[in-house]
Design an enzyme around this catalytic site. Sequence first.
Site, mmCIF file in Angstrom:
data_model
loop_
_atom_site.group_PDB
_atom_site.id
_atom_site.type_symbol
_atom_site.label_atom_id
_atom_site.label_comp_id
_atom_site.label_asym_id
_atom_site.label_seq_id
_atom_site.Cartn_x
_atom_site.Cartn_y
_atom_site.Cartn_z
ATOM 1 N N CYS A 386 -16.790 -5.749 -5.358
ATOM 2 C CA CYS A 386 -16.626 -5.672 -3.897
ATOM 3 C C CYS A 386 -17.987 -5.771 -3.191
ATOM 4 O O CYS A 386 -18.564 -6.852 -3.187
ATOM 5 C CB CYS A 386 -15.855 -4.415 -3.526
ATOM 6 S SG CYS A 386 -14.892 -4.652 -2.031
ATOM 7 N N HIS A 512 -11.082 -4.703 -6.732
ATOM 8 C CA HIS A 512 -11.457 -3.511 -7.506
ATOM 9 C C HIS A 512 -10.723 -3.485 -8.857
ATOM 10 O O HIS A 512 -9.679 -2.839 -8.973
ATOM 11 C CB HIS A 512 -11.139 -2.246 -6.705
ATOM 12 C CG HIS A 512 -12.063 -2.039 -5.563
ATOM 13 N ND1 HIS A 512 -13.268 -1.400 -5.693
ATOM 14 C CD2 HIS A 512 -11.987 -2.429 -4.265
ATOM 15 C CE1 HIS A 512 -13.888 -1.376 -4.524
ATOM 16 N NE2 HIS A 512 -13.131 -2.003 -3.649
ATOM 17 N N GLU A 514 -11.360 -1.898 -11.493
ATOM 18 C CA GLU A 514 -11.304 -0.577 -12.118
ATOM 19 C C GLU A 514 -9.978 0.135 -11.865
ATOM 20 O O GLU A 514 -9.575 0.995 -12.651
ATOM 21 C CB GLU A 514 -12.489 0.283 -11.649
ATOM 22 C CG GLU A 514 -12.438 0.783 -10.206
ATOM 23 C CD GLU A 514 -12.961 -0.209 -9.168
ATOM 24 O OE1 GLU A 514 -13.025 -1.416 -9.465
ATOM 25 O OE2 GLU A 514 -13.290 0.229 -8.039
#
Length: 561
Positions: A386, A512, A514
Site C-alpha cells: 500500500c 493488503h 497480509e
Amino acid sequence: MSEKKTKYIFVTGGVVSSLGKGIAAASLGLLLKKRGLKVNMIKCDPYINVDPGTMNPFQHGEVFVLDDGSETDLDLGHYERFLDQNMTRENNVTTGQIYHTVITRERRGDYLGATVQVIPHITEEIKECLRKPAKSDPDTDVIIVEIGGTVGDIESQPFLEAIRQMALEAPPEDTVFIHLTLVPYIATAGEVKTKPTQHSVKELLQIGIQPKILVCRTAKELTDSIRKKIGLFCNVPYKHVISAVDVETIYEVPLRFHMEGLDTAVCEHLKLDYGEPDMSDWEEMVAKIKSPRQRVKIAICGKYVNLKDAYKSIIEAFVHAGEENDARVDLIWVSSEDIKQYGADKFLSDIDGLLIPGGFGERGVEGKIEAIHYVRENKIPFFGICLGMQCAVIEFARNVCGLEDAHSYEFYADLKHAVIHLMADQEGITNLGGTMRLGAYRAILDKSTNTYKAYGADEISERHRHRYEFNNAYREMYADKPLKLAGVSPDGRLVEIVEVTNHPWFVGVQFHPELKSRPTRAHPLFRDFIAAAVAYLVKKNDDLAGTADLQLEGLGLREKR
Ligand code: GLN
C-alpha cells in the site's frame, strides 16, 4: 421442517486486558470446527466509534478489512486465521453501530412515543445483532460471542446485560459462559494468586452471570489443588477450571486447550455429541514453527515501530511464510525517521529483505523512500504494501526517471509530479469514515512477473484500504524502464502491482495481502518474499565463504581450489 437451533458461547474477560481473549475464543472456535460443528464468531466492541476505521491504529491496533469492505477489530483477523473462514460485517458489533441504529429508528418515530432506554431498547438491538449470523446461515451450530474490554468497565455493561438476557431466555444447554482471567505468579511469595480471579467472577455474579468455565492465563501450569480452590470460590467444577499456560507461538493455544479439556467441557455444557477433533495439520505446523532449519532477517520500516499491534496481520503473515520456507523470520523494526537522520546503511546493511507496510501521513515518508533506494540498488529483496508500494513508485520516478520532485498528492496538493494521485471519483470527498477504496477487488496479472509466479493464477482478488492510486499519466514514462505493471484492475484503469525487473525480487502491491494469509496457507507473496530472502542470505554466505577462502589462499594458509 424443524429449524436447527444455534447455540451460543459467551466469552468475557477479567482482571486485566490483553490476556488474549480473541486468540482464546478463536482457538475454541477452531477446536469445535475440527469436531465437525459449523461455527461462527462475533466480536462486541464497547466503544462509541461506529467502526475502528477512524481510530488511530497506534492506540487501537490494526484495522482489519474484510472482503465486504468493512473495517473491523483486529480480533476478526484471529477468527479468520484460526477458523480459516471469511468473516463479514455481521461479525463485529460496536456500541456505535447499536446506538446509530436505535437513534435513527427513534428519529423516524418507530418507538411510538416510548422513552428510549438502555434496557430494553439498546439491549434488544444488541440481541438482534447477535442473532443475525444465525439467521443468515440457519445451519450454524454455535456462535462464539467475545465481549471486548474487561468485566467491570462501564462501557461493556449493556453487552453483558444483553447476553445475560439471552441465556435466561434459552434452555440451559443452549448457552454457556466462559470467563478468561489471570492467575499471576508472585515471585517474592513463590506462589500463584487466585484472588483476582475470585474478584472478577464476583463482579460477573453481581450482574447475574455465573461463568461455567474459567480459562486462567498463567505463567506456570496450575496444580490440581489451585484449580480446586478456584473452583470452590467461583462455584465452578474444578475440571472446568482450565489452565492456559504461556506458549511459544499462538498457534499452539488450540492444542493446549484441547489437552486441558476446554472443548470437551464446552460440548458437555451444550450437550453437543461430536467426536474428537483431528488436529494433525496444526500439530505439524506448530512443530515446524518451533524448530525451523534457518533464520532470515527482515526489516520493517514504518513511522512508529513501537506498537506491534498496529502490524498484527503482517507479523502473522511472516510466521506463516517462515513456516512454509522452514525458516524463522526475525523482524527488525526500523524507524523511518532514524533512516532519514542516520542513513540507510547503518540499519539495513545486514538484512535479508525489507518490507514497507501501509500507512497514512507524511511523517517518515522520506526515510522510507531512502530505505527503498538502498535495497533497490543493493538488490536486497523488497516487498511494499500500500503506502510501501506508493513509496516505491516515488523512489523509482525520482532516482531512475529523474523526476526529482516526484511525490504523492496525499502529502502535497501543488506538486509538479504527483506520481501517486487521487482517482477522479475520489475528488471532493470530505467525510473520512468508510470513504476509501475498501474491500476485495480483482486484478489481472502479467505472466512474466514474480507476482504471477507466486500466485500461479491469471486473476486474483485482494483487500484494499487506501485513497490514493498509481497515477496513469506516468504509465508511458516507465514503459522503457525496468518497472513493470505486474497487475492491473480487470478494466485496466488501476495499477495494483508494480515490480522492478532488474532486481531478484522487488514487488509493490496497492492492496493488503497480509489480511488473507492463513497459518496453514501462507500468502503466496509473503511466502515467495521469504524464499527470496533465504536465497539472498545463502548467496551472501557463499560469497563471504568465497572471499574468506581467497584470503586464506592469499596468506598461503589454504591450497587453491
Ligand atoms: N495513505 C495511502 C492512501 O491512502 C496508503 C494507505 C495505506 O497504506 N493503507 O492511499
